[in-house]
Design a protein around this motif. Structure first.
Motif, PDB file in Angstrom:
ATOM      1  N   UNK A  70       0.833  -1.205   0.000  1.00  0.00           N
ATOM      2  CA  UNK A  70       0.000   0.000   0.000  1.00  0.00           C
ATOM      3  C   UNK A  70       0.871   1.259   0.000  1.00  0.00           C
ATOM      4  N   UNK A  71       1.930   1.252   0.797  1.00  0.00           N
ATOM      5  CA  UNK A  71       2.832   2.408   0.849  1.00  0.00           C
ATOM      6  C   UNK A  71       3.559   2.589  -0.483  1.00  0.00           C
ATOM      7  N   UNK A  72       3.966   1.494  -1.095  1.00  0.00           N
ATOM      8  CA  UNK A  72       4.624   1.539  -2.398  1.00  0.00           C
ATOM      9  C   UNK A  72       3.677   2.125  -3.441  1.00  0.00           C
ATOM     10  N   UNK A  73       2.442   1.684  -3.421  1.00  0.00           N
ATOM     11  CA  UNK A  73       1.444   2.145  -4.403  1.00  0.00           C
ATOM     12  C   UNK A  73       1.115   3.618  -4.253  1.00  0.00           C
ATOM     13  N   UNK A  74       1.168   4.120  -3.028  1.00  0.00           N
ATOM     14  CA  UNK A  74       0.840   5.529  -2.792  1.00  0.00           C
ATOM     15  C   UNK A  74       2.037   6.450  -3.016  1.00  0.00           C
ATOM     16  N   UNK A  75       3.220   5.854  -3.162  1.00  0.00           N
ATOM     17  CA  UNK A  75       4.419   6.655  -3.380  1.00  0.00           C
ATOM     18  C   UNK A  75       5.158   7.015  -2.105  1.00  0.00           C
ATOM     19  N   UNK A  76       4.663   6.549  -0.960  1.00  0.00           N
ATOM     20  CA  UNK A  76       5.338   6.883   0.296  1.00  0.00           C
ATOM     21  C   UNK A  76       6.473   5.910   0.638  1.00  0.00           C
ATOM     22  N   UNK A  77       6.615   4.836  -0.137  1.00  0.00           N
ATOM     23  CA  UNK A  77       7.716   3.891   0.049  1.00  0.00           C
ATOM     24  C   UNK A  77       8.483   3.797  -1.258  1.00  0.00           C
ATOM     25  N   UNK A  78       9.760   4.100  -1.206  1.00  0.00           N
ATOM     26  CA  UNK A  78      10.631   4.030  -2.379  1.00  0.00           C
ATOM     27  C   UNK A  78      10.890   2.560  -2.711  1.00  0.00           C
ATOM     28  N   UNK A  79      10.563   2.119  -3.934  1.00  0.00           N
ATOM     29  CA  UNK A  79      10.728   0.699  -4.263  1.00  0.00           C
ATOM     30  C   UNK A  79      12.168   0.210  -4.166  1.00  0.00           C
ATOM     31  N   UNK A  96      11.839  -8.105 -15.022  1.00  0.00           N
ATOM     32  CA  UNK A  96      10.392  -8.059 -15.257  1.00  0.00           C
ATOM     33  C   UNK A  96       9.707  -7.185 -14.221  1.00  0.00           C
ATOM     34  N   UNK A  97      10.139  -7.300 -12.969  1.00  0.00           N
ATOM     35  CA  UNK A  97       9.539  -6.495 -11.901  1.00  0.00           C
ATOM     36  C   UNK A  97       9.842  -5.019 -12.121  1.00  0.00           C
ATOM     37  N   UNK A  98      11.052  -4.704 -12.535  1.00  0.00           N
ATOM     38  CA  UNK A  98      11.397  -3.310 -12.783  1.00  0.00           C
ATOM     39  C   UNK A  98      10.614  -2.765 -13.970  1.00  0.00           C
ATOM     40  N   UNK A  99      10.432  -3.558 -15.014  1.00  0.00           N
ATOM     41  CA  UNK A  99       9.627  -3.137 -16.165  1.00  0.00           C
ATOM     42  C   UNK A  99       8.168  -2.944 -15.739  1.00  0.00           C
ATOM     43  N   UNK A 100       7.649  -3.865 -14.934  1.00  0.00           N
ATOM     44  CA  UNK A 100       6.288  -3.782 -14.431  1.00  0.00           C
ATOM     45  C   UNK A 100       6.089  -2.468 -13.685  1.00  0.00           C
ATOM     46  N   UNK A 101       7.040  -2.133 -12.839  1.00  0.00           N
ATOM     47  CA  UNK A 101       6.968  -0.898 -12.052  1.00  0.00           C
ATOM     48  C   UNK A 101       6.815   0.304 -12.965  1.00  0.00           C
ATOM     49  N   UNK A 102       7.547   0.333 -14.063  1.00  0.00           N
ATOM     50  CA  UNK A 102       7.457   1.481 -14.971  1.00  0.00           C
ATOM     51  C   UNK A 102       6.126   1.495 -15.736  1.00  0.00           C
ATOM     52  N   UNK A 103       5.519   0.333 -15.931  1.00  0.00           N
ATOM     53  CA  UNK A 103       4.264   0.268 -16.702  1.00  0.00           C
ATOM     54  C   UNK A 103       3.027   0.640 -15.893  1.00  0.00           C
ATOM     55  N   UNK A 104       3.130   0.538 -14.567  1.00  0.00           N
ATOM     56  CA  UNK A 104       1.969   0.884 -13.735  1.00  0.00           C
ATOM     57  C   UNK A 104       2.209   2.127 -12.888  1.00  0.00           C
ATOM     58  N   UNK A 105       3.369   2.733 -13.044  1.00  0.00           N
ATOM     59  CA  UNK A 105       3.631   3.996 -12.374  1.00  0.00           C
ATOM     60  C   UNK A 105       3.928   3.934 -10.894  1.00  0.00           C
ATOM     61  N   UNK A 106       4.503   2.813 -10.439  1.00  0.00           N
ATOM     62  CA  UNK A 106       4.911   2.727  -9.033  1.00  0.00           C
ATOM     63  C   UNK A 106       6.292   3.332  -8.895  1.00  0.00           C
TER      64      UNK A 106
END
Length: 106
Positions: A70-79, A96-106
């Protein structure tokens, strides 16, 4: 926002224009009060979310606490910091996880 809401809203955050030729499946295995498993599949310019483990082997499995998700999704936790400090554990293809992060804006 609940963990279920975050996953349900994920297709709306998906940046299909950046996903050309991308095929991957990420399994999120979350612990804690709102824990559970969610599978996010990206193929053919679409993102689909389902609850539970997939029949196929995912590209990567991300393990973390639901509160951290939840914190990651809100931007309050740096991935990157979360990964470096062990709050996020990845099994499988880290790219894949890093690419996923860029595709959903986390």
């Amino acid at each position: 926002m609940s963990v279920a809401d975050l996953f349900n809203n994920m297709p709306g955050r998906f940046q299909a224009d950046k996903a050309a030729g991308t095929t991957m499946g990420i399994l999120f295995d979350l612990s804690g009060d709102e824990g559970g498993q969610w599978y996010v599949n990206i193929a053919d310019g679409k993102l689909d979310v389902s609850q539970g483990a997939p029949a196929a082997v995912p590209s990567a499995t991300v393990k973390m606490a639901s509160e951290d998700f939840q914190a990651l999704s809100s931007g309050s936790l740096n991935p990157m910091m979360a990964f470096m400090t062990g709050k996020i554990k990845v099994e499988g293809d880290l790219n894949s996880v890093m690419k996923f992060q860029s595709l959903v804006g986390f």
